[in-house]
Design an enzyme around this catalytic site. Structure first.
Site, PDB file in Angstrom:
ATOM      1  N   HIS A 131     -53.295 -87.106  -5.462  1.00 48.93           N
ATOM      2  CA  HIS A 131     -53.472 -85.476  -5.495  1.00 48.93           C
ATOM      3  C   HIS A 131     -52.989 -84.038  -6.331  1.00 48.93           C
ATOM      4  CE1 HIS A 131     -52.509 -86.091  -0.948  1.00 48.93           C
ATOM      5  NE2 HIS A 131     -51.745 -86.610  -0.500  1.00 48.93           N
ATOM      6  N   ASP A 168     -53.506 -95.159   0.538  1.00 42.20           N
ATOM      7  CA  ASP A 168     -51.885 -93.765   1.355  1.00 42.20           C
ATOM      8  C   ASP A 168     -53.051 -93.541   2.454  1.00 42.20           C
ATOM      9  OD1 ASP A 168     -50.185 -92.652  -0.371  1.00 42.20           O
ATOM     10  OD2 ASP A 168     -50.942 -90.824   1.186  1.00 42.20           O
ATOM     11  N   HIS A 170     -52.784 -90.493   2.680  1.00 45.25           N
ATOM     12  CA  HIS A 170     -53.217 -89.045   2.829  1.00 45.25           C
ATOM     13  C   HIS A 170     -54.954 -89.047   1.591  1.00 45.25           C
ATOM     14  CE1 HIS A 170     -48.907 -88.591   3.283  1.00 45.25           C
ATOM     15  NE2 HIS A 170     -48.872 -87.431   4.268  1.00 45.25           N
ATOM     16  N   ASP A 249     -47.609 -95.272   3.122  1.00 42.99           N
ATOM     17  CA  ASP A 249     -47.444 -94.649   4.516  1.00 42.99           C
ATOM     18  C   ASP A 249     -47.993 -94.464   5.429  1.00 42.99           C
ATOM     19  OD1 ASP A 249     -49.143 -92.885   2.141  1.00 42.99           O
ATOM     20  OD2 ASP A 249     -48.278 -91.530   2.245  1.00 42.99           O
TER      21      ASP A 249
END
Length: 313
Positions: A131, A168, A170, A249
Site C-alpha cells: 500500500h 493479497d 487488498h 488475508d
C-alpha cells in the site's frame, strides 16, 4: 530446489499497539507452523540486511522517506510510544530499522536469486509494503519492499521484463502507482472490491491485469480468473523474473476481509506461478509477505506456499 527464507529480529520489534492486527505475532505464527510442518529444515535461513537509502529512493520520494525518519525522531524527542502516520499506521522507535530490514530482505533475495545462489526466496518480513505509494506510507505499510526489489532488478540487474503477482485481498495501490507507466513491468492481482484502499479498478491491458472480485468469492472464482486472465498475459509477457506480494488475508478464516480462500488455493496459485517462472525466468521468484491476520490461517497458508516454492509439493 533451494529456497531461502529471509527475515530479521528487527521486523518483530516494530509494533503499533496491542490492539493492532499487524503484529509481531504474525512472524512467530509463521515460524511455529514451519517448524510443526517440518518445512523449516528444508529452507536456507538468511538474515535480512538493512536496505540502503539509494534502493529506497528508487521508488519513494524524499518526502516519503523523510516522513518516516522524522516520525522516529519525534518519538525520541517526545518520549511517546507511537507516532501516527494515518489512522491505521503508526511508528514506534524500531520501525525505521524494521522497514529497512524488510526492503533489505527483498533486495538481498533478488540479488541471491539472480546470482543463482538459491532458486527462489521468501521474505518473512514486516511491516508489509504494497500500500505504500511513492509519496505516502499508508495501510500498515511504510516502504514498498516488492516495488523496491523490482526497481532494483530493473535498474541494477538490467532485467527487461519483470512480473509482479499480488494475491493479497487488498488492492496493491502503492505497487500500481510505482509502475503504472513502466513498460518493463506486468502486474497481475485480484482483490476484494469495494474494499480498502477504495481505489477505482484499473483498466485491464496486456500488462495490467488487476481483477476486482466481490466479497465472499472463493477459490473457484480465483482459479478461473487466474486461468483465464493472469496466465495468458504472463505467457505473452514471458517474464525474466517474478515477484510475489504474498498476502494471505483472502483466507476464509481472516476476519479483516470477506473472501473464502483456503490453503489449497494458495498451493494451486503458487504452482501456476512456479510453472510460469520455470518456463520463462529460470525459476526465479522472490515472494514477500504482505497481509494475513488470522495467525493460524496465516501460518498454514505460508507453509502451503513454501512447500511449492521448495519443491516439496
Amino acid at each position: 530446489m533451494t529456497t531461502a527464507i529471509y527475515s530479521h529480529a528487527d521486523c518483530r520489534r516494530h509494533e503499533m499497539g496491542e490492539w493492532h492486527p499487524e503484529s509481531p505475532a504474525r512472524l512467530q505464527a509463521i515460524d511455529d507452523q514451519l517448524i510443526a510442518s517440518r518445512v523449516d529444515q528444508f529452507l536456507e535461513h538468511r538474515e535480512a540486511p538493512l536496505a540502503d537509502l539509494e534502493a529506497i529512493a528508487r521508488v519513494h520520494t524524499p518526502h516519503a522517506i523523510a516522513s518516516v525518519r522524522e516520525g522516529i525522531d519525534d518519538l525520541e524527542i517526545s518520549g511517546q510510544r507511537y507516532y501516527p502516520l494515518d489512522p491505521d499506521t503508526s511508528l514506534n522507535k524500531h520501525s525505521w530499522n524494521a522497514a529497512l530490514r524488510a526492503a533489505g530482505a527483498a533486495v538481498a533475495a533478488t540479488d541471491a536469486v539472480i546470482a543463482g545462489e538459491v532458486d527462489n526466496a521468501f521474505c518473512a518480513i514486516r511491516p508489509p509494503g504494497h500500500h505504500a505509494t511513492p509519496s505516502t506510507s499508508m495501510g500498515f505499510c511504510l516502504f514498498n519492499s516488492v516495488a523496491i526489489a523490482v526497481r532494483h532488478a530493473l535498474e541494477h540487474h538490467h532485467l527487461e521484463r519483470v512480473a509482479i503477482i499480488d494475491f493479497d485481498v487488498h488492492h496493491g495501490n502503492g505497487t500500481a502507482a510505482a509502475f503504472i507507466d513502466e513498460s518493463r513491468v506486468l502486474m497481475a492481482s485480484f482483490y476484494q472490491h469495494p474494499f480498502y484502499p477504495h481505489t477505482p479498478p484499473d483498466p485491464t491491458s496486456h500488462r495490467w491485469i488487476n481483477v476486482p472480485v466481490p466479497a465472499f468469492s472463493n477459490g473457484e472464482v480465483v482459479r478461473k480468473l487466474v486461468t483465464n486472465q493472469w496466465l495468458p498475459a504472463l505467457h505473452d509477457f514471458k517474464p525474466q523474473m517474478i515477484f510475489i506480494s504474498a498476502g494471505f488475508d483472502a483466507h476464509r478464516e481472516d476476519d479483516l476481509a470477506q473472501m473464502a480462500l483456503v490453503e489449497a488455493d494458495y498451493t494451486w496459485m503458487t504452482q501456476q506461478i512456479v510453472e510460469i517462472a520455470n518456463l520463462y525466468a529460470g525459476g526465479r521468484i522472490v515472494s514477500c509477505l504482505e497481509g494475513g491476520y488470522n495467525l493460524s490461517a496465516l501460518g498454514r497458508s505460508v507453509v502451503a506456499h513454501l512447500k511449492v516454492l521448495s519443491g516439496m509439493e
